[in-house]
Design a protein around this motif. Structure first.
Motif, PDB file in Angstrom:
ATOM      1  N   ALA A  99       0.836  -1.209   0.000  1.00 22.01           N
ATOM      2  CA  ALA A  99       0.000   0.000   0.000  1.00 22.01           C
ATOM      3  C   ALA A  99       0.865   1.251   0.000  1.00 22.01           C
ATOM      4  N   ALA A 100       1.937   1.235   0.828  1.00 27.53           N
ATOM      5  CA  ALA A 100       2.847   2.395   0.846  1.00 27.53           C
ATOM      6  C   ALA A 100       3.589   2.516  -0.476  1.00 27.53           C
ATOM      7  N   GLY A 101       3.927   1.364  -1.086  1.00 27.39           N
ATOM      8  CA  GLY A 101       4.620   1.415  -2.376  1.00 27.39           C
ATOM      9  C   GLY A 101       3.745   1.992  -3.471  1.00 27.39           C
ATOM     10  N   GLU A 102       2.457   1.614  -3.490  1.00 25.88           N
ATOM     11  CA  GLU A 102       1.547   2.197  -4.474  1.00 25.88           C
ATOM     12  C   GLU A 102       1.404   3.692  -4.277  1.00 25.88           C
ATOM     13  N   ALA A 103       1.291   4.118  -3.013  1.00 28.97           N
ATOM     14  CA  ALA A 103       1.174   5.560  -2.742  1.00 28.97           C
ATOM     15  C   ALA A 103       2.421   6.304  -3.196  1.00 28.97           C
ATOM     16  N   ALA A 104       3.597   5.701  -2.965  1.00 37.71           N
ATOM     17  CA  ALA A 104       4.843   6.349  -3.382  1.00 37.71           C
ATOM     18  C   ALA A 104       4.929   6.457  -4.897  1.00 37.71           C
ATOM     19  N   GLU A 105       4.524   5.406  -5.624  1.00 33.67           N
ATOM     20  CA  GLU A 105       4.564   5.455  -7.081  1.00 33.67           C
ATOM     21  C   GLU A 105       3.608   6.501  -7.630  1.00 33.67           C
ATOM     22  N   GLU A 106       2.422   6.584  -7.053  1.00 34.02           N
ATOM     23  CA  GLU A 106       1.470   7.607  -7.500  1.00 34.02           C
ATOM     24  C   GLU A 106       1.999   9.011  -7.198  1.00 34.02           C
ATOM     25  N   ALA A 107       2.650   9.167  -6.042  1.00 36.40           N
ATOM     26  CA  ALA A 107       3.210  10.480  -5.700  1.00 36.40           C
ATOM     27  C   ALA A 107       4.322  10.870  -6.662  1.00 36.40           C
ATOM     28  N   LEU A 108       5.190   9.903  -7.001  1.00 27.19           N
ATOM     29  CA  LEU A 108       6.270  10.203  -7.952  1.00 27.19           C
ATOM     30  C   LEU A 108       5.723  10.483  -9.345  1.00 27.19           C
ATOM     31  N   LEU A 109       4.675   9.756  -9.729  1.00 27.00           N
ATOM     32  CA  LEU A 109       4.060  10.014 -11.030  1.00 27.00           C
ATOM     33  C   LEU A 109       3.481  11.413 -11.085  1.00 27.00           C
ATOM     34  N   ARG A 110       2.796  11.805 -10.019  1.00 21.87           N
ATOM     35  CA  ARG A 110       2.235  13.154  -9.955  1.00 21.87           C
ATOM     36  C   ARG A 110       3.341  14.195  -9.918  1.00 21.87           C
ATOM     37  N   PHE A 111       4.415  13.906  -9.222  1.00 21.69           N
ATOM     38  CA  PHE A 111       5.554  14.822  -9.124  1.00 21.69           C
ATOM     39  C   PHE A 111       6.141  15.112 -10.499  1.00 21.69           C
ATOM     40  N   HIS A 112       6.426  14.048 -11.264  1.00 26.87           N
ATOM     41  CA  HIS A 112       7.003  14.246 -12.600  1.00 26.87           C
ATOM     42  C   HIS A 112       5.987  14.867 -13.560  1.00 26.87           C
ATOM     43  N   GLU A 113       4.729  14.584 -13.360  1.00 22.08           N
ATOM     44  CA  GLU A 113       3.697  15.180 -14.221  1.00 22.08           C
ATOM     45  C   GLU A 113       3.636  16.692 -14.027  1.00 22.08           C
ATOM     46  N   ILE A 114       3.702  17.121 -12.771  1.00 23.38           N
ATOM     47  CA  ILE A 114       3.644  18.563 -12.495  1.00 23.38           C
ATOM     48  C   ILE A 114       4.899  19.254 -13.007  1.00 23.38           C
ATOM     49  N   LEU A 115       6.070  18.620 -12.820  1.00 19.93           N
ATOM     50  CA  LEU A 115       7.309  19.238 -13.282  1.00 19.93           C
ATOM     51  C   LEU A 115       7.374  19.323 -14.796  1.00 19.93           C
ATOM     52  N   GLY A 116       6.857  18.312 -15.482  1.00 23.32           N
ATOM     53  CA  GLY A 116       6.954  18.299 -16.934  1.00 23.32           C
ATOM     54  C   GLY A 116       5.860  19.050 -17.649  1.00 23.32           C
ATOM     55  N   ARG A 117       4.801  19.412 -16.923  1.00 19.28           N
ATOM     56  CA  ARG A 117       3.687  20.089 -17.576  1.00 19.28           C
ATOM     57  C   ARG A 117       3.939  21.588 -17.605  1.00 19.28           C
ATOM     58  N   PRO A 118       3.860  22.222 -18.763  1.00 19.57           N
ATOM     59  CA  PRO A 118       4.085  23.672 -18.819  1.00 19.57           C
ATOM     60  C   PRO A 118       2.924  24.434 -18.196  1.00 19.57           C
ATOM     61  N   GLY A 119       3.244  25.556 -17.573  1.00 16.63           N
ATOM     62  CA  GLY A 119       2.212  26.405 -16.997  1.00 16.63           C
ATOM     63  C   GLY A 119       1.398  27.108 -18.069  1.00 16.63           C
ATOM     64  N   GLU A 120       0.195  27.502 -17.704  1.00 21.23           N
ATOM     65  CA  GLU A 120      -0.668  28.171 -18.668  1.00 21.23           C
ATOM     66  C   GLU A 120      -1.643  29.072 -17.916  1.00 21.23           C
ATOM     67  N   LEU A 121      -2.160  30.051 -18.631  1.00 18.40           N
ATOM     68  CA  LEU A 121      -3.155  30.968 -18.084  1.00 18.40           C
ATOM     69  C   LEU A 121      -4.518  30.524 -18.610  1.00 18.40           C
ATOM     70  N   GLN A 122      -5.311  29.927 -17.741  1.00 15.88           N
ATOM     71  CA  GLN A 122      -6.544  29.259 -18.149  1.00 15.88           C
ATOM     72  C   GLN A 122      -7.729  30.219 -18.083  1.00 15.88           C
ATOM     73  N   THR A 123      -8.151  30.696 -19.251  1.00 14.75           N
ATOM     74  CA  THR A 123      -9.338  31.549 -19.300  1.00 14.75           C
ATOM     75  C   THR A 123     -10.614  30.738 -19.143  1.00 14.75           C
ATOM     76  N   MET A 124     -10.605  29.481 -19.610  1.00 11.58           N
ATOM     77  CA  MET A 124     -11.801  28.654 -19.476  1.00 11.58           C
ATOM     78  C   MET A 124     -12.093  28.336 -18.018  1.00 11.58           C
ATOM     79  N   ALA A 125     -11.035  28.258 -17.185  1.00 14.52           N
ATOM     80  CA  ALA A 125     -11.253  27.989 -15.765  1.00 14.52           C
ATOM     81  C   ALA A 125     -12.035  29.125 -15.109  1.00 14.52           C
TER      82      ALA A 125
END
Length: 504
Positions: A99-125
Motif C-alpha cells: 500500500a505504501a509502495g503504491e502511494a509512493a509510485e502515485e506520488a512520484l508520477l504526480r511529481f514528474h507530471e507537475i514538473l513536466g507540464r508547462p504552466g498556462e493561463l486558463q481563461t476557461m477555468a
C-alpha cells in the motif's frame, strides 16, 4: 486508528530508493510493478522481473529483497509450481506492490507530471468558476438544499480553482526561463514575443472582466448562506469514516472554510490587493522582462566580450595556478593592484625618482619614503601654487539673454493680440502678418486641420481655433508675410483665447 509519528516515519522509507546507490535499478523494478498493476497483474516472480528489466536473477532478487525491507513491496511464498517436497520447502516468493509502495509510485508520477507540464493561463477555468458559483447559488436558494449536490459543486469548484492558481503560478514562474539567450534567432524570438504578448493580453482582458463578475457572484453565494452549509458539506466528507472523532469534525470544517476564504481572497481581497490583481500585475511585468531578455540577447551578440565568460576564465586560471604566489601575481595583474606611485609630491622627490627610479613591484616598506605636501596629507587634495582664478563676470551675457527672452515674449503676445480676436472671419481677411504672427497662425492651422471636427487648441492651450468650410467661400486666400505669400483655399476662421481676454 491514527498512524503514529514513528509509523509515518517508517512509511517514508519507501522513498529511500531514490537516493540509494542502485537507484536506477530500483526504479526499473518498481516501474515494472506499476506497469503490471495497469495490466491487472497482481504478483510477479523474480524471473519475470529480471526478463523485463534486463538484469540477472541474482541482481533482481537482491533488489527485490531490499525493496521489501524498505516497504515498497510485499512478498508471499510461491508454492503453486512446486512438484516435489524439496521444491515446496525451497524459498520462492511472489512479489507485489505494498500500500505504501503504491502511494509512493502515485506520488512520484504526480511529481514528474507537475514538473513536466508547462504552466498556462486558463481563461476557461474562469468561466467554469462562474458556472459553479451560479449552480451553488441556485442550490442554496432552495428550501431544502441537496447536500450531495452542494458537496459535488464545491469539490468541482475547489478543483478548478486550484488548477487555475497552480497553472498560473507555474506559467509566471517559468516565463523568464522560456527564452534561451544562446541559439535562438531574431525571427524566432520576434514570433515568440508576439505570440506571448497576445496570449498575456488576452488573459488579462478575460481576468479583468471575470474578476468583477466572480466577486459579485461570491457575495451572492455568501448572502444565500454558504457559511451555514459548510458544516453539512464537512459532515458528508466524514460520513464513511470508520472511527470518527470530534477533532476530525473540526479539522474538516476548518479545511472547507479555509478553501472558501481562499477563493474569496483571490477575487475580492482582504485589506489589500486581491490575488487576481497581483496575478494581473505579474503578467504585465512579464512583457518588460521579455524585452529585457531581448536586450541581453542583442548585447551578447553585438558585444565582443562576455563578462560571464571572462569571470569563468579567470576562475579557471586561479584554479590552475601552481603556487600561491602565482595566485597573488594573477590577482594583482587582473585587478591592477600594483603599488601606486602616482601621488603628487614636491620637486625634490620627483628629481630623486628620476635619478633613482623605483619599479611598481617594490614594496612600500623597502622603497624610499615619498615626501608629500602637508595639505595633501591633511585634506587629500593638493592645490596648485599661485593665485586663485578669478570668477568671470557673466552679468552682461545674462542681461542679453533676458532681453532676447523679453523680446520673444513680446512678439508672441503681439501675435496673440493680432490673431485672437474671437471673431468669425475669412482667412483671406487677415492683414499682412509679421514672422511671429505667421508662425503662430501656421501652428494653429496645423492643429485644426489634424482635428476631426476642425476645432483644436494651441500647444500651450492658451488659444482655441475653429475652421469651417462653406460653399460660399469658393475663392482662394493669400496671406502676405515677410517670408513670402501663402496661398490656399479660403475658410472661416475663429481664433479666441481660452482663459483670459487678450487686450486689443
Amino acid at each position: 486508528m491514527r498512524e503514529t509519528t514513528a509509523g509515518a516515519d517508517r512509511s517514508h522509507r519507501v522513498f529511500a530508493h531514490l537516493v540509494a546507490e542502485k537507484a536506477a535499478g530500483y526504479r526499473a523494478v518498481l516501474a515494472e510493478f506499476s506497469q503490471a498493476r495497469e495490466r491487472f497483474t497482481i504478483h510477479l516472480r523474480p524471473g519475470e522481473v529480471a526478463r523485463q528489466t534486463g538484469g540477472t536473477d541474482e541482481e533482481t532478487e537482491g533488489l527485490l529483497a531490499q525493496l521489501v525491507d524498505w516497504g515498497n513491496l510485499e512478498r508471499s511464498p510461491d508454492t503453486a509450481e512446486a512438484a516435489t517436497i524439496e521444491e515446496f520447502h525451497r524459498a520462492r516468493f511472489l512479489y507485489q506492490l505494498s500500500a505504501a509502495g503504491e502511494a509512493a509510485e502515485e506520488a512520484l508520477l504526480r511529481f514528474h507530471e507537475i514538473l513536466g507540464r508547462p504552466g498556462e493561463l486558463q481563461t476557461m477555468a474562469l468561466r467554469d468558476i462562474t458556472r459553479f458559483l451560479d449552480a451553488l447559488r441556485q442550490l442554496l436558494l432552495e428550501n431544502d438544499p441537496d447536500v450531495a449536490k452542494l458537496h459535488a459543486q464545491l469539490r468541482e469548484l475547489n478543483s478548478t480553482f486550484r488548477e487555475l492558481t497552480t497553472q498560473a503560478q507555474a506559467f509566471i514562474r517559468g516565463l523568464h526561463g522560456t527564452v534561451e539567450l544562446h541559439g535562438i534567432g531574431a525571427a524566432e524570438f520576434q514570433e515568440y514575443k508576439t505570440a506571448l504578448i497576445g496570449y498575456i493580453e488576452r488573459f488579462i482582458g478575460e481576468l479583468v472582466l471575470a474578476t468583477n463578475e466572480i466577486a459579485g457572484k461570491i457575495e451572492e453565494v455568501e448572502a444565500a448562506g454558504i457559511a451555514a452549509r459548510l458544516s453539512d458539506v464537512a459532515e458528508r466528507d466524514l460520513s464513511d469514516r470508520l472511527e470518527r472523532t470530534p477533532e476530525d469534525d473540526r479539522e474538516t470544517l476548518a479545511r472547507w472554510e479555509g478553501r472558501w476564504q481562499g477563493l474569496r481572497r483571490w477575487f475580492i481581497g482582504a485589506g489589500g490587493p486581491s490575488q487576481a490583481e497581483i496575478l494581473r500585475a505579474r503578467a504585465r511585468e512579464a512583457v518588460p522582462a521579455l524585452l529585457f531578455t531581448l536586450q541581453n540577447l542583442n548585447d551578447r551578440r553585438l558585444s565582443k566580450s562576455d563578462r560571464v565568460a571572462d569571470w569563468q576564465t579567470l576562475a579557471l586560471w586561479f584554479a590552475e595556478a601552481p603556487e600561491e604566489d602565482d595566485c597573488h601575481r594573477l590577482w594583482r595583474t587582473a585587478f591592477g593592484l600594483a603599488p601606486a606611485r602616482h601621488l603628487r609630491v614636491n620637486r625634490e622627490t620627483l628629481d630623486q625618482r628620476e635619478q633613482e627610479p623605483v619599479g611598481p613591484r617594490v614594496s612600500w616598506l623597502d622603497a624610499e619614503p615619498l615626501w608629500i605636501t602637508p595639505r595633501l596629507r591633511a585634506t587629500g587634495q593638493a592645490a596648485a601654487k599661485g593665485q586663485a582664478k578669478s570668477v568671470r563676470d557673466r552679468s552682461q551675457q545674462k542681461a542679453e539673454l533676458a532681453k532676447m527672452a523679453a523680446e520673444q515674449a513680446g512678439q508672441i503676445e503681439a501675435a496673440r493680440r493680432l490673431l485672437a480676436r474671437g471673431e468669425r472671419m475669412r482667412l483671406s481677411e487677415f492683414e499682412e502678418l509679421d514672422a511671429a504672427a505667421f508662425e503662430l497662425l501656421l501652428d494653429l492651422l496645423g492643429e485644426a486641420l489634424g482635428a476631426e471636427n476642425g476645432e483644436a487648441f494651441s500647444t500651450d492651450g492658451a488659444l482655441a481655433i475653429s475652421l469651417e468650410i462653406s460653399p460660399e467661400l469658393a475663392g482662394r486666400a493669400e496671406l502676405r508675410t515677410p517670408s513670402g505669400i501663402l496661398c490656399g483655399r479660403d475658410r472661416w476662421v475663429t481664433i479666441r483665447p481660452t482663459h483670459q481676454t487678450i487686450p486689443a
